[in-house]
Design a protein around this motif. Structure first.
Motif, PDB file in Angstrom:
ATOM      1  N   ALA A  18       0.857  -1.177   0.000  1.00 26.86           N
ATOM      2  CA  ALA A  18       0.000   0.000   0.000  1.00 26.86           C
ATOM      3  C   ALA A  18       0.893   1.226   0.000  1.00 26.86           C
ATOM      4  CB  ALA A  18      -0.908  -0.001   1.237  1.00 26.86           C
ATOM      5  N   LEU A  19       0.327   2.368  -0.328  1.00 27.10           N
ATOM      6  CA  LEU A  19       1.091   3.601  -0.319  1.00 27.10           C
ATOM      7  C   LEU A  19       1.056   4.194   1.079  1.00 27.10           C
ATOM      8  CD1 LEU A  19      -0.067   5.203  -3.678  1.00 27.10           C
ATOM      9  CD2 LEU A  19       2.040   3.931  -3.217  1.00 27.10           C
ATOM     10  N   TYR A  20       2.221   4.528   1.611  1.00 24.31           N
ATOM     11  CA  TYR A  20       2.316   5.092   2.949  1.00 24.31           C
ATOM     12  C   TYR A  20       3.114   6.391   2.894  1.00 24.31           C
ATOM     13  CZ  TYR A  20       0.750   0.687   4.989  1.00 24.31           C
ATOM     14  OH  TYR A  20       0.012  -0.422   5.325  1.00 24.31           O
ATOM     15  N   ALA A  21       2.672   7.394   3.627  1.00 26.86           N
ATOM     16  CA  ALA A  21       3.493   8.581   3.816  1.00 26.86           C
ATOM     17  C   ALA A  21       4.665   8.195   4.712  1.00 26.86           C
ATOM     18  CB  ALA A  21       2.664   9.682   4.460  1.00 26.86           C
ATOM     19  N   LEU A  22       5.781   8.891   4.560  1.00 27.40           N
ATOM     20  CA  LEU A  22       6.930   8.600   5.398  1.00 27.40           C
ATOM     21  C   LEU A  22       6.814   9.378   6.701  1.00 27.40           C
ATOM     22  CD1 LEU A  22       9.848   8.569   2.817  1.00 27.40           C
ATOM     23  CD2 LEU A  22       8.466   6.667   3.672  1.00 27.40           C
ATOM     24  N   LEU A  45       7.047  -5.857   7.402  1.00 27.60           N
ATOM     25  CA  LEU A  45       8.337  -5.899   6.714  1.00 27.60           C
ATOM     26  C   LEU A  45       8.189  -5.500   5.246  1.00 27.60           C
ATOM     27  CD1 LEU A  45      11.343  -6.564   6.626  1.00 27.60           C
ATOM     28  CD2 LEU A  45      10.737  -8.975   6.274  1.00 27.60           C
ATOM     29  N   SER A  46       7.120  -5.944   4.593  1.00 27.64           N
ATOM     30  CA  SER A  46       6.947  -5.604   3.175  1.00 27.64           C
ATOM     31  C   SER A  46       6.787  -4.097   2.983  1.00 27.64           C
ATOM     32  CB  SER A  46       5.744  -6.343   2.584  1.00 27.64           C
ATOM     33  OG  SER A  46       4.537  -5.949   3.220  1.00 27.64           O
ATOM     34  N   GLU A  47       6.128  -3.408   3.950  1.00 27.07           N
ATOM     35  CA  GLU A  47       5.984  -1.959   3.855  1.00 27.07           C
ATOM     36  C   GLU A  47       7.330  -1.262   4.047  1.00 27.07           C
ATOM     37  OE1 GLU A  47       3.663  -4.118   5.012  1.00 27.07           O
ATOM     38  OE2 GLU A  47       2.131  -2.979   6.074  1.00 27.07           O
ATOM     39  N   ILE A  48       8.154  -1.782   4.968  1.00 27.25           N
ATOM     40  CA  ILE A  48       9.493  -1.228   5.165  1.00 27.25           C
ATOM     41  C   ILE A  48      10.305  -1.370   3.881  1.00 27.25           C
ATOM     42  CG2 ILE A  48      11.697  -1.543   6.380  1.00 27.25           C
ATOM     43  CD1 ILE A  48       9.857  -0.333   8.304  1.00 27.25           C
ATOM     44  N   ILE A  49      10.238  -2.537   3.266  1.00 24.14           N
ATOM     45  CA  ILE A  49      10.992  -2.769   2.033  1.00 24.14           C
ATOM     46  C   ILE A  49      10.496  -1.853   0.921  1.00 24.14           C
ATOM     47  CG2 ILE A  49      11.447  -4.469   0.208  1.00 24.14           C
ATOM     48  CD1 ILE A  49      11.459  -6.622   2.444  1.00 24.14           C
TER      49      ILE A  49
END
Length: 204
Positions: A18-22, A45-49
């Motif tokens: 998914a799209l996440y703001a930093l 982990l997949s979002e971190i990557i």
């Protein structure tokens, strides 16, 4: 329009991006791994990557490297409030409160996002299959599980009132067969909220 539906508790023996703001950056220290960092921040982990395309080999990071940490859901406070309301209902009846499982919250959030993205409202997802298949695909193992979903309610108290006034949903919320909960909220572009509660008893 407001709707709710429940998947009744079932014994079970047995990713997506998914799209996440930093939100911030983290500086790697000796002994770190992306998995450890994901656990520290309660981010998948997949979002971190996905948030760190500059890291060519996710299994290889070095002290001093900068890791982008995605922001968590803007509806985290709503999710936490639903969990508090669930435990208030359970406590009133002499039941043990449920522990928040952040990984289950992540899965529930994906379910709410998926219903919006794929234009459906049902327990079976065209992306993930049944709620139980979905939980297992994200690495969760359990001996009992259940799901409540809803959309259109504007606040945690409103959605909880709807669930508690429905026998099937109330049964999941007050079940003695589960011990952990995850809640995920997502919004359509027009602001309509989709709500998912997931319940499990983890396998030992």
């Amino acid at each position: 329009m407001k709707k709710i539906t429940a998947a009744l508790c079932a014994a079970v023996l047995a990713a997506s991006s998914a799209l996440y703001a930093l939100a911030e950056t983290y500086t790697v220290v000796k002994g770190d791994s992306l998995w450890k960092i994901s656990r520290r921040y309660e981010i998948g982990l997949s979002e971190i990557i996905d948030a760190n395309p500059q890291i060519k080999d996710p299994s290889l990071i070095f002290p001093g490297d900068r890791v982008n940490i995605p922001a968590r859901s803007s509806y985290t406070s709503y999710e936490d409030e639903v969990i508090s309301l669930v435990n208030a209902e359970r406590t009133k009846r002499g039941l043990q409160p449920l522990s928040k499982n952040w990984e289950l919250c992540r899965v529930a959030r994906y379910k709410s996002e998926d219903m919006i993205a794929k234009g459906y409202f049902a327990h079976n997802s065209p992306t993930y299959g049944s709620p139980f298949d979905m939980m297992e695909s994200f690495g969760l193992r359990f001996t009992a599980a259940a799901e409540n979903i809803a959309y259109g309610q504007r606040s945690p108290s409103e959605v909880m009132n709807a669930w508690m006034n429905s026998a099937g949903h109330r049964s999941n919320i007050l079940s003695g067969n589960v011990s952990e909960i995850g809640v995920g909220v997502a919004a359509k572009p027009n602001g309509v909220l989709f709500w998912t509660q997931m319940f499990i008893r983890p396998a030992k």
